[in-house]
Enzyme design. Structure first.
Site, PDB file in Angstrom:
ATOM      1  N   ARG A  22     -28.242-142.117 -40.173  1.00 47.96           N
ATOM      2  CA  ARG A  22     -27.552-142.400 -38.846  1.00 47.96           C
ATOM      3  C   ARG A  22     -27.126-141.470 -37.664  1.00 47.96           C
ATOM      4  O   ARG A  22     -26.506-141.748 -36.554  1.00 47.96           O
ATOM      5  CB  ARG A  22     -26.164-143.518 -39.479  1.00 47.96           C
ATOM      6  CG  ARG A  22     -26.460-144.711 -40.181  1.00 47.96           C
ATOM      7  CD  ARG A  22     -25.715-144.719 -41.249  1.00 47.96           C
ATOM      8  NE  ARG A  22     -25.059-143.629 -42.636  1.00 47.96           N
ATOM      9  CZ  ARG A  22     -24.598-143.967 -42.825  1.00 47.96           C
ATOM     10  NH1 ARG A  22     -24.168-144.894 -43.343  1.00 47.96           N
ATOM     11  NH2 ARG A  22     -25.230-142.942 -44.681  1.00 47.96           N
ATOM     12  N   SER A 415     -21.972 -95.832  -5.484  1.00 42.07           N
ATOM     13  CA  SER A 415     -22.449 -96.957  -5.349  1.00 42.07           C
ATOM     14  C   SER A 415     -23.967 -97.069  -5.543  1.00 42.07           C
ATOM     15  O   SER A 415     -24.024 -96.596  -4.443  1.00 42.07           O
ATOM     16  CB  SER A 415     -21.412 -98.168  -4.231  1.00 42.07           C
ATOM     17  OG  SER A 415     -20.102 -97.577  -5.132  1.00 42.07           O
TER      18      SER A 415
HETATM   19  C1  UD1 Z   1     -21.497-142.863 -50.399  1.00 41.47           C
HETATM   20  C2  UD1 Z   1     -21.288-143.524 -50.809  1.00 41.47           C
HETATM   21  C3  UD1 Z   1     -20.153-144.667 -50.550  1.00 41.47           C
HETATM   22  C4  UD1 Z   1     -18.838-143.748 -50.125  1.00 41.47           C
HETATM   23  C5  UD1 Z   1     -19.400-142.312 -49.495  1.00 41.47           C
HETATM   24  C6  UD1 Z   1     -18.135-141.464 -49.110  1.00 41.47           C
HETATM   25  C7  UD1 Z   1     -23.209-144.087 -52.445  1.00 41.47           C
HETATM   26  C8  UD1 Z   1     -24.278-145.304 -52.875  1.00 41.47           C
HETATM   27  N1  UD1 Z   1     -22.324-144.913 -51.912  1.00 41.47           N
HETATM   28  O1  UD1 Z   1     -22.047-144.282 -49.287  1.00 41.47           O
HETATM   29  O2  UD1 Z   1     -19.140-145.684 -52.120  1.00 41.47           O
HETATM   30  O3  UD1 Z   1     -17.814-144.722 -49.907  1.00 41.47           O
HETATM   31  O4  UD1 Z   1     -20.093-141.982 -49.476  1.00 41.47           O
HETATM   32  O5  UD1 Z   1     -18.843-140.734 -48.059  1.00 41.47           O
HETATM   33  O6  UD1 Z   1     -23.042-143.148 -53.524  1.00 41.47           O
HETATM   34  N2  UD1 Z   1     -27.674-137.629 -50.830  1.00 41.47           N
HETATM   35  C9  UD1 Z   1     -28.899-137.359 -51.559  1.00 41.47           C
HETATM   36  N3  UD1 Z   1     -29.613-137.984 -51.835  1.00 41.47           N
HETATM   37  C10 UD1 Z   1     -30.219-138.794 -51.449  1.00 41.47           C
HETATM   38  C11 UD1 Z   1     -29.391-139.664 -50.476  1.00 41.47           C
HETATM   39  C12 UD1 Z   1     -27.683-138.943 -50.296  1.00 41.47           C
HETATM   40  O7  UD1 Z   1     -28.733-135.906 -52.198  1.00 41.47           O
HETATM   41  O8  UD1 Z   1     -31.344-139.695 -52.041  1.00 41.47           O
HETATM   42  C13 UD1 Z   1     -26.800-137.286 -50.453  1.00 41.47           C
HETATM   43  C14 UD1 Z   1     -26.650-137.484 -48.891  1.00 41.47           C
HETATM   44  O9  UD1 Z   1     -27.408-135.847 -48.154  1.00 41.47           O
HETATM   45  C15 UD1 Z   1     -25.436-136.568 -48.248  1.00 41.47           C
HETATM   46  C16 UD1 Z   1     -24.641-137.799 -49.725  1.00 41.47           C
HETATM   47  O10 UD1 Z   1     -25.594-137.634 -50.529  1.00 41.47           O
HETATM   48  O11 UD1 Z   1     -24.700-135.519 -48.542  1.00 41.47           O
HETATM   49  C17 UD1 Z   1     -23.894-138.949 -49.431  1.00 41.47           C
HETATM   50  O12 UD1 Z   1     -24.473-140.480 -49.527  1.00 41.47           O
HETATM   51  P1  UD1 Z   1     -24.676-140.979 -48.079  1.00 41.47           P
HETATM   52  O13 UD1 Z   1     -26.068-141.192 -47.542  1.00 41.47           O
HETATM   53  O14 UD1 Z   1     -23.825-140.511 -46.996  1.00 41.47           O
HETATM   54  O15 UD1 Z   1     -23.454-142.433 -48.375  1.00 41.47           O
HETATM   55  P2  UD1 Z   1     -22.698-143.351 -47.550  1.00 41.47           P
HETATM   56  O16 UD1 Z   1     -23.510-143.274 -47.221  1.00 41.47           O
HETATM   57  O17 UD1 Z   1     -21.851-142.210 -47.068  1.00 41.47           O
HETATM   58 CA    CA Z   2     -21.818-139.893 -46.411  1.00 43.20          CA
END
Ligand code: UD1
Ligand code: CA
Length: 467
Positions: A22, A415
């Site tokens: 995003r 200078s």
């Molecule tokens: C996630 C939660 C959501 C919560 C929100 C809070 C899930 C499915 N959803 O959503 O309920 O309200 O965080 O901020 O967990 N990451 C990995 N490996 C992956 C995918 C993501 O390490 O395969 C890491 C990302 O780098 C990030 C974190 O996990 O730092 C959260 O992932 P992100 O995609 O931001 O989750 P949200 O959609 O924000």
């Molecule tokens: Ca997040």
């Protein structure tokens, strides 16, 4: 006999493998900066206050090498998640290293405001409640984008499930208690049941959030505690959220500095990075930027439109408007600007003056020396009490190599002089204005390196008459 609570081994896992789709960026999300530092570095700093580096694991995947390089100086450990199939999958990849622990605290690499106090509160609550999973929740006026916490009953501590925004029913979408993405889990319960996670969701990923329902179905208690400070859990999925977190962090930083005795006029106009240190009774005028590992002493005045990066400024220094400093050291009582440019390796001595349109690079300017106007000083060692006249240039570059100019104590450079390096001006020497100095000048001598002035009397009249 059961182990005392405090001896339970706790690991911290930071999920940091995601791409950050995003943000529409070629850089991994967790390396985007707020407060002048990568998101992940903030999370690690808070984790380090709670656990030893050897018990902290960053789960990395997208651009893993770059992410690891950026934060490996902290001494934490790394786990690879390849490919990235969701937050649940991230934990599956960490099963081996976590096997030696009793409990794991899970943090999100994209939520940088989390404090060590809140991490400890989550850990302690989890231990006391003896639940399988404790999630940190928050009440947000605008819960858009976050998973919603569905409690087991109206006033229940227990959680039935976490529902992500997309699959929420209209009624669930109205719930303002959201999942922060921070959890504490019993390692055994997590890995006994993690294989039950499914990918039947719009993204086809393993969601860690589904562990709540999985564990509850297995009759394991799942509870939530709400944070007192909803700011702390904010994530940064979009550029707008990143900027919001950056502003929040900088506003907090200014307030903290003011509490420590620094005056910051119009803090909203200043950009002060989170690691900057400033001594008491220093005044920061509007529109100043203090970046990176900058340290500023006490009783200084940093005037408007100056940008100071990775520099050390002594006590009682005045930086007049419009200066740019990068990698410079400035001694106590020095006076800079307006419009001075100090590049890396500039070491300005105590009480020295560097004035308008003066550029310095890899220069030692001794105590009380002055270069006040229109000058370039590069690759030079300049002693104490030296006066560098307006328009002086060190010619340090011959097109291939850089050479050094040495100017000893008490030298007076007239200078508009050009000093062609390598060259040395001995102690107390004088250089006549507009000289081009190509050879060393012995101590206490006068060097004049320019053509002798010729005066032709009556020349104009002759020209007019055409003779
Ligand atoms: C996630 C939660 C959501 C919560 C929100 C809070 C899930 C499915 N959803 O959503 O309920 O309200 O965080 O901020 O967990 N990451 C990995 N490996 C992956 C995918 C993501 O390490 O395969 C890491 C990302 O780098 C990030 C974190 O996990 O730092 C959260 O992932 P992100 O995609 O931001 O989750 P949200 O959609 O924000
Ligand atoms: Ca997040």
């Amino acid at each position: 006999m059961s182990k005392p609570e405090t001896s339970r081994r706790t690991a911290i896992a930071i999920m940091a493998a995601g791409k950050g789709t995003r943000l529409k960026s070629k850089h991994p999300k967790v390396l985007h900066e707020v407060g002048g530092k990568p998101l992940l570095a903030h999370v690690i700093a808070s984790a380090r206050k709670v656990a030893a580096a050897a018990d902290i694991y960053a789960i990395i995947g997208h651009e893993a090498d770059a992410v690891q390089r950026a934060v490996e100086g902290t001494g934490i450990r790394f786990v690879r998640q390849e490919p990235q199939r969701g937050t649940g999958h991230a934990l599956m990849c960490a099963a081996k290293p976590l096997a030696g622990y009793d409990q794991v605290i899970i943090l999100s690499g994209d939520a940088p405001l989390i404090s060590s106090t809140t991490i400890e509160r989550l850990r302690d609550f989890h231990q006391r409640s003896r639940s399988a999973m404790t999630l940190l929740s928050a009440h947000l006026e605008n819960p858009t984008g976050y998973g919603r916490v569905i409690r087991a009953g109206a006033k229940s501590h227990e959680v039935k499930e976490i529902v992500e925004e997309k699959p929420c029913t209209p009624a669930q979408r109205k719930i303002r208690e959201i999942n922060s993405g921070f959890y504490a889990l019993s390692v055994k319960d997590l890995f006994d049941h993690i294989e039950k996670l499914k990918t039947d969701n719009p993204h086809g990923e393993y969601y860690l959030t589904d562990m709540a329902a999985v564990l509850r179905r297995a009759k394991k208690p799942v509870v939530a505690i709400q944070t007192d400070n909803a700011w702390e859990i904010l994530g940064s999925n979009t550029r707008a959220e990143l900027v919001e977190l950056d502003q929040k962090m900088r506003a907090d930083k200014c307030r903290k500095l003011m509490d420590e005795g620094v005056t910051i006029f119009n803090p909203a106009s200043c950009v002060i990075d989170s690691d900057v240190e400033i001594g008491a009774d220093t005044t920061i005028e509007p529109f100043v930027q203090l970046l990176g590992k900058t340290r500023i002493g006490a009783d200084c005045r940093i005037r408007s439109y100056s940008v100071v990066q990775n520099s050390q400024i002594g006590d009682g220094v005045t930086i007049r408007p419009g200066c740019v400093l990068d990698g410079a050291r400035v001694g106590a009582g020095a006076l800079l600007g307006p419009y001075s440019h100090l590049r890396p390796g500039s070491e300005i001595g105590e009480g020295a003056h560097v004035g308008n349109f003066v550029e310095t690079k890899k220069v030692k300017l001794g105590k009380g020396s002055k270069a006040n106007h229109l000058t370039y000083l590069g690759d030079a060692e300049i002693g104490e009490g030296v006066n560098i006249g307006a328009g002086t240039i060190t010619c340090n570059y011959d097109g291939v190599h850089k050479h050094t100019t040495v100017i000893e104590d008490g030298v007076f450079v007239g200078s508009d002089s050009t000093l062609v390096a390598p060259v040395k001006l001995g102690k107390g020497a004088y250089v006549g204005a507009a000289s081009c100095i190509t050879e060393d000048v012995p101590a206490e001598s006068l060097a004049i390196g320019r053509s002798k002035q010729i005066v032709k009397e009556g020349w104009v009249a002759k020209k007019r008459s055409g003779r």
